[in-house]
Design a protein around this motif. Structure first.
Motif, PDB file in Angstrom:
ATOM      1  N   UNK A 208      46.635  35.400  46.705  1.00 31.81           N
ATOM      2  CA  UNK A 208      47.300  35.642  47.985  1.00 31.81           C
ATOM      3  C   UNK A 208      47.163  37.097  48.440  1.00 31.81           C
ATOM      4  N   UNK A 209      47.074  37.268  49.752  1.00 33.94           N
ATOM      5  CA  UNK A 209      47.238  38.576  50.385  1.00 33.94           C
ATOM      6  C   UNK A 209      48.602  38.587  51.056  1.00 33.94           C
ATOM      7  N   UNK A 210      49.333  39.682  50.886  1.00 31.53           N
ATOM      8  CA  UNK A 210      50.681  39.789  51.445  1.00 31.53           C
ATOM      9  C   UNK A 210      50.739  40.852  52.537  1.00 31.53           C
ATOM     10  N   UNK A 211      51.499  40.549  53.570  1.00 37.72           N
ATOM     11  CA  UNK A 211      51.843  41.533  54.594  1.00 37.72           C
ATOM     12  C   UNK A 211      53.352  41.480  54.802  1.00 37.72           C
ATOM     13  N   UNK A 212      53.923  42.642  55.055  1.00 35.51           N
ATOM     14  CA  UNK A 212      55.375  42.756  55.218  1.00 35.51           C
ATOM     15  C   UNK A 212      55.675  43.096  56.676  1.00 35.51           C
ATOM     16  N   UNK A 213      55.979  42.064  57.434  1.00 33.04           N
ATOM     17  CA  UNK A 213      56.171  42.241  58.870  1.00 33.04           C
ATOM     18  C   UNK A 213      57.629  42.539  59.213  1.00 33.04           C
ATOM     19  N   UNK A 377      58.039  38.602  54.724  1.00 33.95           N
ATOM     20  CA  UNK A 377      56.741  38.634  54.054  1.00 33.95           C
ATOM     21  C   UNK A 377      55.892  37.504  54.626  1.00 33.95           C
ATOM     22  N   UNK A 378      54.600  37.747  54.710  1.00 36.89           N
ATOM     23  CA  UNK A 378      53.667  36.688  55.109  1.00 36.89           C
ATOM     24  C   UNK A 378      52.521  36.702  54.113  1.00 36.89           C
ATOM     25  N   UNK A 379      52.044  35.527  53.766  1.00 31.44           N
ATOM     26  CA  UNK A 379      50.943  35.485  52.809  1.00 31.44           C
ATOM     27  C   UNK A 379      49.933  34.409  53.196  1.00 31.44           C
ATOM     28  N   UNK A 380      48.694  34.659  52.797  1.00 28.64           N
ATOM     29  CA  UNK A 380      47.621  33.706  53.033  1.00 28.64           C
ATOM     30  C   UNK A 380      46.593  33.870  51.914  1.00 28.64           C
ATOM     31  N   UNK A 381      45.626  32.972  51.867  1.00 30.03           N
ATOM     32  CA  UNK A 381      44.581  33.010  50.839  1.00 30.03           C
ATOM     33  C   UNK A 381      43.249  33.362  51.502  1.00 30.03           C
ATOM     34  N   UNK A 382      42.875  34.648  51.488  1.00 31.40           N
ATOM     35  CA  UNK A 382      41.654  35.069  52.174  1.00 31.40           C
ATOM     36  C   UNK A 382      40.399  34.340  51.713  1.00 31.40           C
ATOM     37  N   UNK A 383      40.320  34.014  50.441  1.00 38.22           N
ATOM     38  CA  UNK A 383      39.099  33.372  49.947  1.00 38.22           C
ATOM     39  C   UNK A 383      38.916  31.965  50.522  1.00 38.22           C
ATOM     40  N   UNK A 384      39.999  31.386  51.016  1.00 40.54           N
ATOM     41  CA  UNK A 384      39.905  30.052  51.600  1.00 40.54           C
ATOM     42  C   UNK A 384      39.679  30.106  53.107  1.00 40.54           C
ATOM     43  N   UNK A 385      39.720  31.315  53.678  1.00 44.80           N
ATOM     44  CA  UNK A 385      39.484  31.481  55.114  1.00 44.80           C
ATOM     45  C   UNK A 385      38.501  32.626  55.321  1.00 44.80           C
ATOM     46  N   UNK A 387      36.410  35.532  56.633  1.00 49.79           N
ATOM     47  CA  UNK A 387      36.704  36.438  57.734  1.00 49.79           C
ATOM     48  C   UNK A 387      38.119  36.971  57.726  1.00 49.79           C
ATOM     49  N   UNK A 388      38.975  36.410  56.891  1.00 55.43           N
ATOM     50  CA  UNK A 388      40.348  36.908  56.768  1.00 55.43           C
ATOM     51  C   UNK A 388      40.411  37.899  55.615  1.00 55.43           C
ATOM     52  N   UNK A 389      40.702  39.165  55.883  1.00 59.64           N
ATOM     53  CA  UNK A 389      40.707  40.177  54.820  1.00 59.64           C
ATOM     54  C   UNK A 389      42.020  40.207  54.052  1.00 59.64           C
ATOM     55  N   UNK A 390      41.991  40.858  52.904  1.00 54.71           N
ATOM     56  CA  UNK A 390      43.224  41.199  52.209  1.00 54.71           C
ATOM     57  C   UNK A 390      43.887  42.355  52.954  1.00 54.71           C
ATOM     58  N   UNK A 391      45.182  42.484  52.817  1.00 51.15           N
ATOM     59  CA  UNK A 391      45.879  43.625  53.408  1.00 51.15           C
ATOM     60  C   UNK A 391      45.626  44.868  52.561  1.00 51.15           C
ATOM     61  N   UNK A 392      45.750  46.070  53.140  1.00 48.23           N
ATOM     62  CA  UNK A 392      45.641  47.289  52.333  1.00 48.23           C
ATOM     63  C   UNK A 392      46.656  47.311  51.195  1.00 48.23           C
ATOM     64  N   UNK A 393      47.878  46.855  51.476  1.00 44.83           N
ATOM     65  CA  UNK A 393      48.915  46.844  50.449  1.00 44.83           C
ATOM     66  C   UNK A 393      48.511  45.973  49.267  1.00 44.83           C
ATOM     67  N   UNK A 394      48.049  44.750  49.554  1.00 48.44           N
ATOM     68  CA  UNK A 394      47.631  43.861  48.473  1.00 48.44           C
ATOM     69  C   UNK A 394      46.433  44.430  47.729  1.00 48.44           C
TER      70      UNK A 394
END
Length: 424
Positions: A208-213, A377-385, A387-394
């Motif tokens: 997972x990549x995490x972002x803290x919105x 918090x928001x999370x997604x799986x970049x490897x499954x999408x 063009x979707x990058x990991x966040x700098x934090x992750x």
């Protein structure tokens, strides 16, 4: 209305003499205002004093359409979104927030755990899914989680800051939380964090990549340009699309001791009285603050146990910085520097005097900033999408440079596609 292209905040702006330091580059006039031409309600940029490490610096702050264009130009669409004031989803969230402002927010002493206000976080979730579909929308594999997971012990939920109501120090209604006149990112703050909060908050980080919105909402009147009359939240756009950290220093506890030693009781009292003369309504809270015998660090009921040893990152000024603000905004508060700026006094004067009802405008202007933040918090799986990058934090966390006891490296670089640190 003409839309300006993203303008480096280092650009010089024509204004009357100012008390704080100016940018030293590019003297070409870029502001919509000047000493002879009052700022207009359709302005796309303003001047604000931004509280950097070595003192406040006057910076161009982009607003309205110019801020939106700057977000696109700097590839920051995954980091920040300006909410349309006419959005139905925003309207629903504001109704929920206003309905529970006193019964939930004030009752909880202006901050608390997301479980105290589930209706607000559910309404905020709808905004996040719309603003950041790749990171938040379940249709795309995204997921929104309420709160930042700083506090995991149920008996310590009263220490959580998943939501926070802020008022200026000068406000007649006292609040524990004021607009923070220091540039920061949320994980570096002194707020209490449970042992193991990173592991709990960013579980399964191998996939997972995490972002803290942070959903930031102004709840006091807006000025004619659509912004806060005072203490606007200024947010710094990421460097190289988030692939590099900005340059910053780390402030240690001994630095605070040295600064405090330079202050005398007389100088602090004089400064307090000057503020009271400017706004008599602030007398009670300001006098109480002036006569407090507590040390700064002791004024916090609870602290991050690593804060004093880790130090506090302090952003260094740069002509490359691009600042934005808005009355309703969602931004990644773990990866984006932010804090309360101060508008150019002459702009505030021109906006008050040029308003259709100057008397009403003056009343609105002296009320001070009132705002609320809802953290997710928001999370997604970049490897499954693709063009979707990991966040700098992750990327920093996965690379071992973001830990409870360490500060992310100044000027650090990340491979956002791999979600890892780039070694120098």
């Amino acid at each position: 209305m003409q839309i300006l292209h993203a303008i480096p905040s280092g650009s010089r702006v024509c204004h009357a003499a100012r008390l704080t330091k100016r940018d030293s580059t590019n003297t070409r006039a870029l502001s919509t205002s000047s000493p002879s031409v009052p700022i207009a309600p359709d302005a796309v940029q303003r001047v604000a004093s931004v509280p950097y490490k070595d003192g406040s610096v006057d910076k161009t702050v982009l607003i309205n359409d110019a801020a939106r264009e700057a977000i696109r130009a700097h590839k920051a669409e995954r980091f920040v979104s300006i909410i349309d004031p006419e959005s139905e989803k925003l309207g629903e969230l504001l109704r929920v927030v206003d309905a529970g402002w006193n019964a939930i927010g004030v009752k909880a002493k202006n901050a608390g755990h997301h479980t105290l206000w589930p209706e607000a976080f559910e309404a905020g979730k709808a905004l996040l899914e719309e603003a950041f579909p790749d990171e938040c929308d379940p249709k795309n594999g995204g997921e929104v989680l309420s709160g930042v997971a700083f506090v995991n012990e149920r008996d310590k939920y009263d220490r959580a800051i998943d939501f926070m109501q802020r008022r200026t120090k000068e406000d007649f209604i006292m609040s524990k939380y004021n607009p923070l006149g220091r540039l920061h990112r949320d994980p570096d703050a002194i707020d209490y964090k449970s042992p193991g909060w990173m592991e709990a908050g960013m579980e399964r980080s191998d996939e997972y990549s995490y972002r803290y919105y942070n959903i930031w909402l102004l709840r006091s009147p807006r000025d004619p340009t659509g912004q806060a009359w005072d203490k606007p939240l200024v947010v710094l756009l990421p460097r190289d699309g988030g692939a590099r950290e900005w340059t910053y220093d780390v402030r240690r506890p001994e630095d605070n001791v040295e600064d405090d030693a330079k202050k005398t009781a007389g100088s602090q009292f004089k400064a307090t009285m000057e503020k009271i003369r400017a706004n008599p309504m602030s007398a009670a809270p300001m006098v109480m603050q002036a006569f407090s015998t507590k040390k700064k660090e002791d004024k916090f009921e609870v602290q991050d146990p690593n804060y004093m040893s880790r130090g506090s990152p302090e952003l260094e000024a740069s002509d490359e910085h691009v600042w934005i603000t808005a009355p309703y905004m969602i931004f990644d508060s773990f990866d984006m520097w932010h804090g309360a700026g101060t508008w150019a006094p002459e702009d505030k004067r021109d906006l008050r005097n040029g308003a259709p009802d100057p008397i009403a405008a003056r009343k609105d202007a002296i009320k001070g900033r009132v705002s609320i933040e809802l953290r997710f918090r928001a999370r997604c799986k970049p490897r499954e999408r693709p063009g979707t990058p990991f966040s700098p934090l992750s990327s920093a966390y996965r690379g071992g440079v973001f830990t409870p006891a360490t500060v992310r490296p100044s000027d650090g670089a990340y491979d956002l596609e791999r979600g890892h640190v780039v070694q120098n």
